[in-house]
Design a protein around this motif. Structure first.
Motif, PDB file in Angstrom:
ATOM      1  N   LYS A 437       0.911  -0.974  -0.294  1.00  0.00           N
ATOM      2  CA  LYS A 437       0.211   0.139   0.517  1.00  0.00           C
ATOM      3  C   LYS A 437       0.920   1.380  -0.223  1.00  0.00           C
ATOM      4  CE  LYS A 437      -3.748  -1.990   2.517  1.00  0.00           C
ATOM      5  NZ  LYS A 437      -3.303  -3.200   3.085  1.00  0.00           N
ATOM      6  N   ALA A 438       0.540   2.459  -0.951  1.00  0.00           N
ATOM      7  CA  ALA A 438       1.453   3.439  -0.233  1.00  0.00           C
ATOM      8  C   ALA A 438       1.200   4.392   0.882  1.00  0.00           C
ATOM      9  CB  ALA A 438       0.360   4.730  -1.503  1.00  0.00           C
ATOM     10  N   LEU A 439       2.010   4.458   1.315  1.00  0.00           N
ATOM     11  CA  LEU A 439       1.825   5.079   2.758  1.00  0.00           C
ATOM     12  C   LEU A 439       1.659   6.552   3.041  1.00  0.00           C
ATOM     13  CD1 LEU A 439       5.823   4.009   3.411  1.00  0.00           C
ATOM     14  CD2 LEU A 439       4.500   2.823   3.886  1.00  0.00           C
ATOM     15  N   THR A 440       1.150   6.714   4.047  1.00  0.00           N
ATOM     16  CA  THR A 440       0.147   8.040   4.964  1.00  0.00           C
ATOM     17  C   THR A 440       1.953   8.923   4.564  1.00  0.00           C
ATOM     18  OG1 THR A 440      -0.053   6.697   6.589  1.00  0.00           O
ATOM     19  CG2 THR A 440      -1.590   6.857   5.338  1.00  0.00           C
ATOM     20  N   ARG A 445       7.153   9.111   7.660  1.00  0.00           N
ATOM     21  CA  ARG A 445       7.470  10.286   9.286  1.00  0.00           C
ATOM     22  C   ARG A 445       8.621   9.057   9.813  1.00  0.00           C
ATOM     23  NH1 ARG A 445       4.238  14.463   8.552  1.00  0.00           N
ATOM     24  NH2 ARG A 445       2.561  13.674   9.700  1.00  0.00           N
ATOM     25  N   SER A 446       7.287   8.096  10.764  1.00  0.00           N
ATOM     26  CA  SER A 446       7.802   7.262  11.768  1.00  0.00           C
ATOM     27  C   SER A 446       8.695   6.274  11.233  1.00  0.00           C
ATOM     28  CB  SER A 446       6.241   6.168  12.000  1.00  0.00           C
ATOM     29  OG  SER A 446       6.223   5.931  10.865  1.00  0.00           O
ATOM     30  N   ARG A 447       8.774   6.172   9.894  1.00  0.00           N
ATOM     31  CA  ARG A 447       9.999   5.425   9.504  1.00  0.00           C
ATOM     32  C   ARG A 447      11.443   6.116   9.506  1.00  0.00           C
ATOM     33  NH1 ARG A 447       8.674   1.086   4.928  1.00  0.00           N
ATOM     34  NH2 ARG A 447       7.347  -0.102   5.428  1.00  0.00           N
TER      35      ARG A 447
END
Length: 1074
Positions: A437-440, A445-447
């Protein structure tokens, strides 16, 4: 995303010859739906999603896409409001090798865009696809594409172009007319009989209304004929240039000029095409009768073509910026000055045209106007699918299921019927549920934060001199995508998922419901509880439903009647095609006994036979350990491709049968890269031959003295059984009739088998049935439409025998069997004195359910062994163990030593005797053939090549080099193109297309269509004997015997003995000094 209402849906396929612009046209529609950029339309070929499709520039697999369009429509109150239509488009290949893709797509659609290249005109495949559309009752729209070629390539004047277009439309209409005529000829007698019967009934009921009914019937027939043709004024012809993104119908210009000329739009539309002219003085439209010698231009030239020519002239041919800006202002287009000054003339041209005559708007408006919605189309199409022998346009529904189907009922309580026309494979990782899925923004930011922490931890440990790799530090930090890992590891086993390509005809299908899959061999008359039908019914759960968007799949929860969709959950249950049925939208529910839902089961798939695939390739893996992977890959391939056959020969080889060379290449590529994922060695293509014999003047003396030629006396096991068989070539009149009606022989064979095996267990019978089907396809026979009905077969055969005369006059009643495989063009004829062993009588007795009167049981048993020997001999002939064609074998006598045979029975040695007898009969039949002059028959392709005059010589050279012969050539009027038709042996055709393209620098490309077998008139055993031949060819016959070369190649491949000189010219001595 929900699917649309049946009223607002249109299902359309694009069909046409290869390279006539189908996929480019689809690009224009996709650009209008904002799926691709309009600048890339025509260049990207979005629906060619395979790598090899992009490399070769041709479509190989049909792909579907659902598009939404807003069309302005007038409401009853008079104001116009937008209405949304869903158009399900299926783009199909035009190459002859992939014609099965066209037939699977046309079964799902209600209309067809028939594309014809304006320069090349009607080609072979155009006729084939038009016939397919005619048979499936699709509403066709003619799209005359590549219009720009008339201006830039042929440089025609507008008036010449008009005549060229008129001729082209006439050619297409001639093809449609020929279909209508052939159907009418079949219909005529039956129609008259039916009409007379109906009128006789009506005469009694309404004596005074007879005349009216007669005229009504006749008029309807006429109107029916009128309705099938293409005519620009009727709105079913589109003139287009897909590459430049423009297209128009007559109505567009009628709308533009109606106001200017002060003529009603409807009136102008009828006269804008055809020989109508504008009188310059009176400003009135006149026909050609009132010209009085004046050189006026037709309205179509004056108002339409000259304007288009003017734009091309100002932009491309003689670029003129002032003219261009004048055109833009006159037409009221919005084009930026920056674009007007663009150096890319083609881009400017497509900008002007896409605003003035947008192709997508024109095509969609035409589809909405001409193609009926599913609720109307199914009324015409479903009766033909349910009752293939139906001749009427439509019939009244007989039950609730048919009512739902005819009306395209999508209510929840309606019966659900969906047709899966083919299975196609999709890489599992590309399914919507499996894609990452495309990341929000939050997840990103968390990654990033986690990665920073990992780097900081690694730096801190490095400072402490503890070398910890960065990867380890990263692993310590929890990352979200870890959860996906365990699932994806297990997927290696199923890298490909099979989906069904389907259309729902009634009801609503939902994910999670259970459906009954009715397989093609299901016989509706026997009911679901019958043992023969049980294995043709399986239940499957609908796992996923998708709307197809070219290479993308969009998951949906439910699909309503009238839509095209993809379905997951049929893998392992449906082989190639099936009908999905359920009593309502809720599915089967808890029903376990299918007899309860008998009324909602219907078989719409039927066993579809495509053109017989005749190119065989034997495959083996590079590493023997990979054999299981190859077998699994072959199974997947045969499901995912409707036109490939895969099987294992008696020799143990795994063989694929493909429709042609290109199709074979695609199959091997698919196996290597997708289905088996191993390195594969493919053999040289294996091509079928046939063997026969002819009568020629100078043959060797007959083998049996004091007997007719071809007579062979045989004996088995110490003369316990003696027989005489005489082989004779079949007269051409009888052979042609049998070859034309092979389909009837096949049906007879199946009926005979059903009769013989009625007392055996049903499972065995079905098994045999399936094997029989396989063998029939494997034979690569060329199936034609029968020339007579099954009932008249024997009477017409008798007539043909009388035409042949002499000993053939009364042969029809003596025919014992056909061969090979009981359905070929070889005859076994019982010419013993007394009552003959007649197949005709046996079949008649079986039909009448009479017990077959068995003569002497011992004689009956040996008759069966003799027939087996004949079948073996005709299945593997004497030259190179290929099937025999066009031979008759007369059984003149069979003598049995009864005492000796009883003694053998007493000693339990009958197996040896029967084996010996069958072998003796087989050898006698083979030697009988060799007593005449043997010949090989080659599988032939009809080859159509379009070439310009400057490369014609090179084309002839390539055809001649491959032992082909030119059958016809004709020049297309108004162009410099020739259409060359040639016959080419299949065995010589490999690499032919590449060879022609290389020699002509890509200017000519051939279409090869299998057209049956032709005799190579050369004896494989011929050697020079007469003085002239020896003088001409020398003792060694330096010129090779082609027939012998073909025969030896096949024998060598099959591991048979090949008579070949190892040392040639041994008497020639060479010394180093010389």
């Amino acid at each position: 995303m929900a699917t649309a209402d049946a009223v607002d849906v249109r299902n359309v396929t694009t069909i046409g010859h290869v390279d006539h612009g189908k996929t480019t046209l689809m690009d224009a529609l996709l650009a209008a739906n904002n799926i691709i950029s309009s600048r890339m339309a025509g260049k990207i070929r979005y629906l060619d999603s395979r790598e090899d499709e992009q490399e070769r520039g041709i479509t190989m697999e049909s792909s579907a896409v659902s598009l939404r369009f807003n069309v302005m429509e007038r409401s009853p109150e008079g104001d116009s409001r937008p209405k949304t239509y869903v158009v399900n488009m299926i783009d199909t290949p035009g190459h002859v090798d992939f014609s099965s893709e066209v037939s699977t797509a046309s079964r799902l659609c209600d209309g067809a865009l028939v594309l014809v290249d304006v320069v090349e005109g009607v080609c072979t495949q155009t006729v084939t696809v038009l016939r397919q559309a005619w048979q499936d009752r699709l509403r066709p729209i003619l799209v005359i594409n590549k219009f720009d070629r008339l201006i830039t390539e042929l440089k025609l004047a507008p008036i010449e172009a008009y005549h060229h277009l008129a001729q082209l439309i006439e050619q297409v209409n001639a093809v449609m007319g020929s279909f209508f005529a052939s159907e009418r000829m079949e219909d005529d007698l039956r129609w008259r009989e039916e009409r007379e019967r109906r009128l006789a009934e009506k005469k009694e009921a309404y004596a005074d209304k007879v005349e009216a009914t007669v005229n009504e019937g006749d008029e309807y027939q006429e109107k029916d004929d009128e309705d099938i043709y293409f005519a620009p004024e009727r709105g079913n012809v589109v003139f287009a240039s897909a590459i430049d993104g423009w297209g128009f119908r007559i109505g567009k210009f009628a709308h533009l000029y109606a106001v200017k000329l002060g003529i009603k739009e409807t009136n102008l539309r009828t006269v804008l095409w055809g020989d109508f002219y504008l009188d310059p003085k009176t400003k009135r439209v006149i026909s050609h009768k009132h010209l009085r010698g004046r050189a006026l231009k037709p309205l179509f030239v004056q108002f339409v073509l000259e304007n288009i020519w003017a734009v091309y002239d100002a932009v491309i041919i003689n670029p003129n910026a002032d003219k261009v800006s004048k055109i833009i202002t006159t037409l009221g287009l919005k084009i930026l000055p920056r674009d007007q000054k663009s150096k890319d003339a083609r881009q400017l041209l497509s900008l002007i045209f896409s605003q003035w005559l947008p192709l997508s708007t024109c095509i969609i408006q035409t589809i909405v106007d001409i193609v009926p919605p599913p609720s109307v189309a199914q009324r015409m199409r479903i009766p033909k699918m349910l009752y293939p022998d139906l001749y009427e346009a439509t019939i009244e529904p007989k039950n609730k299921l048919e009512e739902d189907l005819y009306a395209c009922n999508d209510k929840p309580e309606a019966s659900v019927v969906a047709l899966v026309s083919k299975m196609f494979a999709v890489p599992t990782k590309e399914l919507p549920g499996k894609k990452k899925k495309a990341l929000t923004a939050e997840e990103m930011r968390s990654r990033a934060k986690a990665a920073r922490e990992a780097r900081a931890a690694a730096a801190a440990q490095a400072a402490e001199a503890l070398p910890v790799p960065l990867d380890d530090a990263m692993q310590k930090v929890e990352l979200n995508d870890k959860e996906d890992k365990p699932q994806s590891e297990g997927l290696d086993d199923a890298d490909e998922t099979l989906l069904g390509f389907a259309r729902i005809y009634s009801g609503t299908i939902r994910t999670g419901t259970t459906m009954v899959c009715v397989l093609p061999k299901y016989n509706h008359a026997l009911g679901p509880a019958h043992p023969r039908n049980k294995q043709h019914l399986v239940t499957a759960q609908v796992e996923e439903l998708y709307t197809m968007m070219g290479r993308e799949l969009v998951p949906v929860e439910s699909v309503r009647a009238g839509n095209v969709f993809a379905i997951r959950g049929l893998e392992g249950k449906v082989w190639r095609n099936a009908t999905l049925c359920a009593p309502s939208a809720a599915g089967l529910g808890q029903v376990s006994d299918l007899s309860v839902v008998k009324d909602c089961l219907v078989n719409m798939a039927g066993v579809i036979r495509y053109a017989a695939p005749i190119v065989r390739l034997a495959l083996e893996p590079e590493h023997p350990a990979d054999m299981p992977k190859l077998i699994r890959g072959l199974k997947l391939l045969s499901q995912a491709d409707p036109c490939v056959e895969t099987f294992q020969q008696q020799t143990g080889e795994h063989v694929i049968l493909t429709a042609g060379e290109l199709h074979g290449e695609r199959c091997i590529r698919d196996l290597k890269e997708r289905f088996a994922k191993i390195e594969i060695h493919a053999s040289e293509p294996i091509v079928p031959f046939r063997e026969t014999a002819v009568k020629v003047p100078d043959m060797a003396p007959p083998k049996t003295t004091n007997a007719k030629r071809g007579t062979i006396n045989g004996a088995a096991a110490h003369d316990l059984a003696k027989f005489t068989i005489r082989a004779v070539p079949l007269p051409s009149v009888i052979r042609e009739f049998i070859v034309d009606n092979l389909a009837i022989l096949r049906r007879m064979q199946l009926e005979r088998k059903a009769g013989e095996e009625a007392d055996k267990s049903q499972d065995d019978e079905d098994g045999a049935d399936a094997v029989d089907d396989e063998n029939y396809d494997v034979q690569g026979d060329y199936i034609k439409k029968p020339t007579v009905t099954a009932e008249k077969f024997w009477s017409v055969l008798e007539e043909k025998c009388r035409q042949a005369g002499a000993e053939w006059t009364d042969v029809a009643d003596k025919i014992w069997a056909f061969g090979p495989q009981r359905m070929g063009s070889c005859l076994l004829i019982d010419s013993r004195p007394g009552k003959p062993n007649s197949l005709k009588q046996r079949l008649a007795q079986m039909k009448a359910r009479e017990a077959v009167k068995e003569q002497d049981p011992l004689m009956g048993a040996f008759d069966n062994y003799l027939e087996t020997g004949f079948q073996l001999a005709t299945f593997q002939g004497p030259l190179c163990a290929e099937p025999v064609d066009g031979m008759a074998y007369f059984v003149e006598n069979v003598m049995l030593d009864r005492e000796g045979i009883e003694e053998e029975q007493a000693h339990n040695r009958m197996a040896h005797l029967t084996g010996s007898f069958i072998s003796a009969v087989r050898d006698a039949c083979r030697n009988g053939l060799l007593d005449w002059s043997p010949r090989l028959m080659l599988a032939m392709y009809t080859c159509d090549i379009q070439a310009s005059t400057d490369v014609l010589g090179k084309v002839y050279g390539v055809v001649a080099k491959r032992r082909g012969k030119i059958v016809a050539e004709e020049m297309k009027e108004g162009t410099e193109f020739f259409t060359v038709r040639a016959k080419l042996p299949v065995v010589e055709s490999f690499g032919f297309a590449d060879d022609i393209r290389k020699r002509t620098s890509g200017a000519a490309s051939p279409q090869l269509i299998f057209s049956g077998y032709e005799m190579l008139d050369l004896d494989p055993f011929w050697v020079p004997t007469t003085e002239e031949e020896l003088e001409d060819l020398g003792e060694k016959a330096d010129r090779i015997n082609i027939a012998k070369a073909y025969m030896d190649a096949v024998r060598e491949r099959k591991g048979m003995f090949v008579d070949r000189k190892i040392v040639e010219h041994a008497e020639k001595q060479r010394t180093l000094k010389r």
